[in-house]
Design a protein around this motif. Structure first.
Motif, PDB file in Angstrom:
ATOM      1  N   GLU A   7       0.839  -1.186   0.000  1.00 31.65           N
ATOM      2  CA  GLU A   7       0.000   0.000   0.000  1.00 31.65           C
ATOM      3  C   GLU A   7       0.881   1.247   0.000  1.00 31.65           C
ATOM      4  O   GLU A   7       1.744   1.410   0.868  1.00 31.65           O
ATOM      5  CB  GLU A   7      -0.919   0.004   1.219  1.00 31.65           C
ATOM      6  N   LEU A   8       0.665   2.085  -0.987  1.00 33.79           N
ATOM      7  CA  LEU A   8       1.421   3.319  -1.119  1.00 33.79           C
ATOM      8  C   LEU A   8       0.429   4.470  -1.174  1.00 33.79           C
ATOM      9  O   LEU A   8      -0.278   4.658  -2.158  1.00 33.79           O
ATOM     10  CB  LEU A   8       2.277   3.295  -2.391  1.00 33.79           C
ATOM     11  N   ARG A   9       0.373   5.249  -0.107  1.00 38.11           N
ATOM     12  CA  ARG A   9      -0.602   6.338  -0.021  1.00 38.11           C
ATOM     13  C   ARG A   9      -0.029   7.682  -0.456  1.00 38.11           C
ATOM     14  O   ARG A   9      -0.762   8.547  -0.917  1.00 38.11           O
ATOM     15  CB  ARG A   9      -1.128   6.459   1.414  1.00 38.11           C
ATOM     16  N   THR A  10       1.260   7.864  -0.267  1.00 37.26           N
ATOM     17  CA  THR A  10       1.898   9.139  -0.572  1.00 37.26           C
ATOM     18  C   THR A  10       3.235   8.898  -1.261  1.00 37.26           C
ATOM     19  O   THR A  10       3.782   7.790  -1.248  1.00 37.26           O
ATOM     20  CB  THR A  10       2.170   9.958   0.705  1.00 37.26           C
ATOM     21  N   TYR A  11       3.776   9.966  -1.834  1.00 33.89           N
ATOM     22  CA  TYR A  11       5.096   9.859  -2.446  1.00 33.89           C
ATOM     23  C   TYR A  11       6.147   9.500  -1.401  1.00 33.89           C
ATOM     24  O   TYR A  11       7.101   8.763  -1.687  1.00 33.89           O
ATOM     25  CB  TYR A  11       5.467  11.174  -3.135  1.00 33.89           C
ATOM     26  N   GLN A  12       5.973   9.993  -0.194  1.00 34.43           N
ATOM     27  CA  GLN A  12       6.912   9.668   0.879  1.00 34.43           C
ATOM     28  C   GLN A  12       6.905   8.167   1.178  1.00 34.43           C
ATOM     29  O   GLN A  12       7.954   7.593   1.526  1.00 34.43           O
ATOM     30  CB  GLN A  12       6.577  10.475   2.137  1.00 34.43           C
ATOM     31  N   LEU A 145       6.844   9.185 -16.978  1.00 31.85           N
ATOM     32  CA  LEU A 145       6.878   9.079 -15.521  1.00 31.85           C
ATOM     33  C   LEU A 145       7.879   8.009 -15.073  1.00 31.85           C
ATOM     34  O   LEU A 145       8.626   8.208 -14.107  1.00 31.85           O
ATOM     35  CB  LEU A 145       5.481   8.745 -14.985  1.00 31.85           C
ATOM     36  N   GLU A 146       7.905   6.887 -15.774  1.00 34.06           N
ATOM     37  CA  GLU A 146       8.840   5.819 -15.424  1.00 34.06           C
ATOM     38  C   GLU A 146      10.291   6.258 -15.607  1.00 34.06           C
ATOM     39  O   GLU A 146      11.155   5.912 -14.793  1.00 34.06           O
ATOM     40  CB  GLU A 146       8.551   4.586 -16.281  1.00 34.06           C
ATOM     41  N   ALA A 147      10.577   7.003 -16.666  1.00 32.79           N
ATOM     42  CA  ALA A 147      11.949   7.447 -16.917  1.00 32.79           C
ATOM     43  C   ALA A 147      12.435   8.376 -15.807  1.00 32.79           C
ATOM     44  O   ALA A 147      13.562   8.240 -15.307  1.00 32.79           O
ATOM     45  CB  ALA A 147      12.040   8.147 -18.277  1.00 32.79           C
ATOM     46  N   PHE A 208       2.673  13.599  -8.583  1.00 32.89           N
ATOM     47  CA  PHE A 208       1.909  12.441  -9.059  1.00 32.89           C
ATOM     48  C   PHE A 208       1.592  11.532  -7.879  1.00 32.89           C
ATOM     49  O   PHE A 208       2.390  10.670  -7.504  1.00 32.89           O
ATOM     50  CB  PHE A 208       2.697  11.719 -10.156  1.00 32.89           C
ATOM     51  N   GLN A 209       0.423  11.733  -7.298  1.00 30.34           N
ATOM     52  CA  GLN A 209       0.074  11.085  -6.032  1.00 30.34           C
ATOM     53  C   GLN A 209      -1.126  10.145  -6.152  1.00 30.34           C
ATOM     54  O   GLN A 209      -1.595   9.612  -5.146  1.00 30.34           O
ATOM     55  CB  GLN A 209      -0.224  12.149  -4.967  1.00 30.34           C
ATOM     56  N   GLU A 210      -1.634   9.928  -7.367  1.00 30.07           N
ATOM     57  CA  GLU A 210      -2.716   8.956  -7.531  1.00 30.07           C
ATOM     58  C   GLU A 210      -2.164   7.550  -7.289  1.00 30.07           C
ATOM     59  O   GLU A 210      -0.993   7.287  -7.587  1.00 30.07           O
ATOM     60  CB  GLU A 210      -3.320   9.054  -8.931  1.00 30.07           C
ATOM     61  N   PRO A 211      -2.978   6.642  -6.747  1.00 28.53           N
ATOM     62  CA  PRO A 211      -2.475   5.301  -6.405  1.00 28.53           C
ATOM     63  C   PRO A 211      -1.751   4.593  -7.553  1.00 28.53           C
ATOM     64  O   PRO A 211      -0.671   4.014  -7.354  1.00 28.53           O
ATOM     65  CB  PRO A 211      -3.739   4.548  -5.989  1.00 28.53           C
ATOM     66  N   GLU A 212      -2.328   4.655  -8.750  1.00 29.41           N
ATOM     67  CA  GLU A 212      -1.677   3.963  -9.872  1.00 29.41           C
ATOM     68  C   GLU A 212      -0.380   4.653 -10.262  1.00 29.41           C
ATOM     69  O   GLU A 212       0.573   4.005 -10.712  1.00 29.41           O
ATOM     70  CB  GLU A 212      -2.616   3.874 -11.075  1.00 29.41           C
ATOM     71  N   GLN A 213      -0.312   5.963 -10.081  1.00 29.49           N
ATOM     72  CA  GLN A 213       0.925   6.689 -10.365  1.00 29.49           C
ATOM     73  C   GLN A 213       2.002   6.344  -9.347  1.00 29.49           C
ATOM     74  O   GLN A 213       3.171   6.141  -9.713  1.00 29.49           O
ATOM     75  CB  GLN A 213       0.658   8.193 -10.367  1.00 29.49           C
ATOM     76  N   LEU A 214       1.628   6.255  -8.091  1.00 26.91           N
ATOM     77  CA  LEU A 214       2.593   5.884  -7.055  1.00 26.91           C
ATOM     78  C   LEU A 214       3.136   4.490  -7.296  1.00 26.91           C
ATOM     79  O   LEU A 214       4.332   4.230  -7.102  1.00 26.91           O
ATOM     80  CB  LEU A 214       1.940   5.980  -5.672  1.00 26.91           C
TER      81      LEU A 214
END
Length: 242
Positions: A7-12, A145-147, A208-214
């Protein structure tokens, strides 16, 4: 990979998750542990210096590949080109990173011929070539985003830490008996270059903080981080054969 399902909620959260992998597989890996303990022989340190030189002088290619992979928008390419400009000494030939590395290489492998382009006359090992090729191969099909995440989280996030540990490890008295190793290249990266490079990438990625982006950011970062871990582990095996 099981790690990508966390589970990844934030960039941190992403930063912490990548750093957990780095701590486990690089900081506590065989190479850094042996280096810090002073257990390598001069021949093994020589081998490390010669092989890492290939990795280092190919990093501009990695940055160039990342620039090619991102959208042609200033927010994406400028942080990467800024990093590339640092590799070029920001226009000062005396600050070229290849030239900085040469000072370390000459102190660790004084018997090896080095040409005017700072390239030693010495074969490249399999582990080092795999690491460079893996990074370049990943960027060929990476999204924008991946790069950015591959360079930022997969390298620059922890580069200052790891390069600082290498520099400190190389200062071990066991490695400085016959001659003193010049570790300026390592400490400059630990103290100045890498933290700044990561911050430039982070300033973009944190938006970019959306779940799929994280999840995408994490997958990219951990893929490259674990590739670097495999590099150090493979290099350790090759060094032990010297």
């Amino acid at each position: 990979m099981q790690e990508t399902m966390m589970e990844l909620r934030t960039y941190q959260d992403v930063e912490r998750a990548v750093m957990e992998q780095v701590e486990t597989h690089i900081v506590r890996g065989r190479f850094l542990q042996a280096l810090g303990a002073g257990t390598f022989t001069p021949a093994q340190i020589r081998e490390f210096a010669l092989q890492y030189g290939y990795y280092s002088r190919n990093f501009p290619r990695v940055l160039g590949a990342a620039v090619a992979a991102v959208e042609p928008l200033d927010r994406w390419w400028v942080p990467l080109v800024d990093n590339l400009w640092d590799e070029a000494g920001r226009g000062n030939p005396k600050g070229l990173h290849s030239r900085m590395y040469r000072t370390f290489l000459e102190s660790a492998a004084p018997d090896v011929e080095i040409n005017d382009e700072h390239v030693p006359k010495y074969p490249v090992g399999a582990a080092t070539k795999r690491a460079v090729d893996a990074f370049l191969d990943y960027l060929r099909s990476a999204t924008t985003l991946e790069a950015m995440a591959a360079v930022g989280l997969g390298s620059e996030l922890f580069a200052g830490l790891v390069m600082g540990l290498i520099g400190e490890g190389l200062r071990h008295p066991n490695y400085n008996v016959a001659r003193k190793l010049n570790v300026g290249f390592w400490m400059a990266h630990a103290d100045m270059h890498e933290p700044r490079h990561y911050q430039l990438c982070r300033d973009v990625l944190v938006d970019f903080q959306e779940p799929e982006q994280l999840q995408a950011i994490y997958r990219a970062g951990v893929t490259i981080a674990l590739s670097e871990a495999a590099f150090y582990d493979g290099l350790y095996d090759e060094m032990m054969g010297k």
